[in-house]
Design a protein around this motif. Structure first.
Motif, PDB file in Angstrom:
ATOM      1  N   MET A   1       1.128  -1.453  -0.258  1.00 24.15           N
ATOM      2  CA  MET A   1       0.254   0.224  -0.056  1.00 24.15           C
ATOM      3  C   MET A   1       0.915   1.044   0.086  1.00 24.15           C
ATOM      4  N   ILE A   2       2.299   1.351   1.341  1.00 18.70           N
ATOM      5  CA  ILE A   2       2.140   2.582   0.750  1.00 18.70           C
ATOM      6  C   ILE A   2       3.557   2.748  -0.269  1.00 18.70           C
ATOM      7  N   ARG A   3       3.254   1.970  -1.028  1.00 18.33           N
ATOM      8  CA  ARG A   3       4.492   2.201  -2.738  1.00 18.33           C
ATOM      9  C   ARG A   3       3.507   1.944  -3.622  1.00 18.33           C
ATOM     10  N   GLN A   4       2.388   2.079  -3.244  1.00 26.05           N
ATOM     11  CA  GLN A   4       1.473   2.533  -4.576  1.00 26.05           C
ATOM     12  C   GLN A   4       0.983   3.984  -3.894  1.00 26.05           C
ATOM     13  N   PHE A   5       0.829   4.295  -2.590  1.00 29.38           N
ATOM     14  CA  PHE A   5       0.768   5.792  -2.654  1.00 29.38           C
ATOM     15  C   PHE A   5       1.939   6.136  -2.570  1.00 29.38           C
ATOM     16  N   VAL A   6       3.547   5.999  -2.771  1.00 31.33           N
ATOM     17  CA  VAL A   6       4.219   6.686  -2.912  1.00 31.33           C
ATOM     18  C   VAL A   6       4.399   6.763  -4.082  1.00 31.33           C
ATOM     19  N   ASP A   7       4.560   6.090  -4.601  1.00 31.63           N
ATOM     20  CA  ASP A   7       4.328   5.822  -6.806  1.00 31.63           C
ATOM     21  C   ASP A   7       3.077   6.510  -7.255  1.00 31.63           C
ATOM     22  N   THR A   8       1.580   6.744  -6.283  1.00 35.68           N
ATOM     23  CA  THR A   8       0.615   8.457  -7.057  1.00 35.68           C
ATOM     24  C   THR A   8       1.421   9.801  -6.405  1.00 35.68           C
ATOM     25  N   LEU A   9       2.065   9.905  -5.490  1.00 39.31           N
ATOM     26  CA  LEU A   9       2.827  10.957  -5.509  1.00 39.31           C
ATOM     27  C   LEU A   9       3.549  11.462  -6.084  1.00 39.31           C
ATOM     28  N   LYS A  10       4.219  10.461  -6.386  1.00 37.63           N
ATOM     29  CA  LYS A  10       5.504  10.827  -7.954  1.00 37.63           C
ATOM     30  C   LYS A  10       4.551  11.265  -9.281  1.00 37.63           C
ATOM     31  N   LYS A  11       3.853  10.630  -9.676  1.00 35.20           N
ATOM     32  CA  LYS A  11       2.920  10.647 -10.487  1.00 35.20           C
ATOM     33  C   LYS A  11       2.394  12.275 -10.359  1.00 35.20           C
ATOM     34  N   TRP A  12       1.812  12.744  -9.419  1.00 31.31           N
ATOM     35  CA  TRP A  12       0.772  13.502  -9.003  1.00 31.31           C
ATOM     36  C   TRP A  12       1.465  14.568  -9.199  1.00 31.31           C
ATOM     37  N   GLY A  13       3.097  14.423  -9.024  1.00 24.87           N
ATOM     38  CA  GLY A  13       3.949  15.782  -9.067  1.00 24.87           C
ATOM     39  C   GLY A  13       3.503  16.917  -8.439  1.00 24.87           C
ATOM     40  N   LYS A  14       4.731  17.724  -8.116  1.00 24.59           N
ATOM     41  CA  LYS A  14       4.796  18.564  -7.325  1.00 24.59           C
ATOM     42  C   LYS A  14       3.681  19.318  -6.115  1.00 24.59           C
ATOM     43  N   SER A  15       3.119  19.496  -4.836  1.00 21.95           N
ATOM     44  CA  SER A  15       2.424  19.979  -4.404  1.00 21.95           C
ATOM     45  C   SER A  15       2.000  20.339  -2.990  1.00 21.95           C
ATOM     46  N   THR A  16       0.758  20.914  -2.849  1.00 23.98           N
ATOM     47  CA  THR A  16       0.613  21.138  -1.187  1.00 23.98           C
ATOM     48  C   THR A  16       0.119  20.259  -0.837  1.00 23.98           C
TER      49      THR A  16
END
Length: 474
Positions: free
Chosen positions: A76-91
């Motif tokens: 689950m953590i790997r999927q979340f981290v990969d999603t955040l990287k896909k979403w890019g720079k964010s607040t």
């Protein structure tokens, strides 16, 4: 302006070092708070994780439900981290996230061999809707509807605020449900208290916040304690010599009383109430408003902007006063260092001793995640930091125990058993403590005739008995 990531976790415990994230909800929005994408996942409890009974009751989650999940915690953590990287720079924004969710995330990332500070580095920034909601209601009363407690103070609990403000967020205390509620509160603040929302966008980055505090002649911000938000019109003096937080002078006080005090007398004065020196934690998303907002409140209205400005200038011009304050704070640091506990930290607790200068280890983390499980053990041996070797082997114990050599497996298994079965008052949750918690809660829920909660308690009790049987064999 970057996109926003609104996020929330449900956890097995309130303890960030020893608990586990069991559910993640996140919604990506644009700058207009329009949804672009979302993430929603639940995972199993990892081997050796003992939940706090009340945490699962609040989450309406039983071990039986967690066992049915097709994701392990690591997956689950790997999927979340990969999603955040896909979403890019964010607040990154949550509800009480800076004090809880983000700290939990950092510890989780550290223990799963990922860079811990993803929400506040590489162009990412962070905010917190809880502090923003309190500021909005202070400067623009009735921006948000709140229930009131027995002491007459507004209650800032998401599950109560959402329905009162017409936000339908489905299942309260599910991760995605709480994210929907948080986003709804943010939209109301942006609409009803636009100046507060705009001000909050200027303090998402700690460096920009520090620059703003230093450059403003004087400003208004707020603190929340004893159930109430309180305004402070302040001016910058100096930075804390250890934490680098801005130390500011509360302009309701006359600076002339303090400017020429000898350092010993000033030290004593700083320990008395009311405080004339206030700390603005610039890395925790303070809301910095125009000083005119201070004159809404009687204590500053009586003084008036002209006098407040004069007092601010006196502080700004007196460098000797700033040096005295810095010296006093430095002495406090040295005293704490002398008296602080020498107790060794466990690897799980040592995140803030983690050296990000070890670039080789950072690269090895990426290699660990990219390799198949049968190759990960050889990657672990490359780490320079012994804690990372320990976390790597612990991940293998949880995910692929058959690939660990017997010595490493037995070492980790015995370590977990010792912790879980301890009868001492430990920093982590233990099996005896959980049984005691279950007994207390059972008596409470039987009296209240809460059958659903009693069923979850029975499920938790059965899970703890399974753990006890497994680890008592060690």
């Amino acid at each position: 302006m970057s996109n926003f990531v609104f996020y929330d976790f449900e956890t097995s415990s309130s303890n960030k070092y020893w608990g586990q994230i069991i559910q993640i909800g996140a919604i990506l929005t644009n700058e207009n708070l329009e949804e672009l994408d979302r993430f929603d996942a639940r995972c199993r409890l990892s081997p050796g994780i003992i939940p706090e009974a009340m945490a699962l009751i609040v989450n309406k989650t039983s071990p039986a439900m967690l066992k049915k999940s097709n994701l392990s915690h690591y997956e689950m953590i790997r999927q979340f981290v990969d999603t955040l990287k896909k979403w890019g720079k964010s607040t990154y924004i949550g509800f009480n996230s800076i004090e809880f969710d983000e700290e939990f995330l950092r510890c989780t990332l550290f223990q799963t061999l990922e860079y811990p500070y993803i929400t506040s580095t590489n162009g990412n920034t962070r905010g917190d809707i809880l502090s923003l909601a309190r500021a909005a209601n202070l400067y623009y009363p009735k921006t948000l509807k709140n229930s009131v407690n027995a002491k007459g103070n507004d209650v800032y609990k998401l599950d109560q605020m959402a329905p009162l403000n017409g936000i339908d967020h489905g299942d309260a205390h599910s991760a995605i449900g709480d994210v929907i509620a948080t986003l709804g509160i943010a939209k109301l603040i942006a609409k009803k208290a636009p100046n507060v929302w705009k001000a909050s966008l200027m303090t998402l980055d700690k460096n920009q916040t520090l620059k703003l505090i230093k450059e403003e002649e004087y400003f208004c911000t707020n603190e929340y304690f004893y159930g109430k938000s309180r305004p402070y019109v302040q001016t910058f003096i100096c930075q804390h010599p250890q934490y680098q937080w801005p130390l500011c002078f509360d302009l309701r006080h006359d600076p002339n009383i303090y400017l020429k005090m000898p350092i010993q007398e000033l030290t004593l004065a700083m320990k008395k109430q009311p405080k004339f020196i206030r700390t603005v934690r610039h890395n925790k998303h303070p809301v910095i408003m125009n000083p005119n907002y201070g004159t809404i409140f009687d204590e500053y209205k009586i003084i008036g902007l002209k006098k407040l400005k004069e007092r601010a200038n006196l502080i700004k011009e007196n460098k000797d006063f700033a040096e005295k304050i810095t010296s006093i704070k430095q002495s406090e640091i040295e005293e704490k260092e002398y008296t602080k506990s020498q107790e060794d930290l466990t690897p799980e607790e040592s995140i803030y001793d983690f050296s990000q200068s070890k670039k080789e280890d950072n690269k090895i983390m990426s290699e660990f995640h990219s390799q198949n499980w049968d190759k990960k053990l050889s990657v672990i041996s490359k780490f320079k930091d012994e804690r990372l070797k320990y976390f790597g082997k612990k991940l293998m114990y949880m995910e692929k125990p058959d690939l660990l050599n017997k010595e490493d497996y037995n070492s980790i298994h015995k370590d977990i058993a010792t912790r879980l079965l301890s009868t001492n008052n430990e920093k982590w949750n233990t099996i005896p403590r959980t049984y005691a918690e279950i007994d207390t809660l059972r008596a409470k829920f039987e009296k209240e005739e809460q059958k659903e909660k009693l069923e979850i308690l029975d499920d938790i009790n059965a899970y703890v008995e399974e753990l006890e049987k497994l680890y008592s064999k060690v």
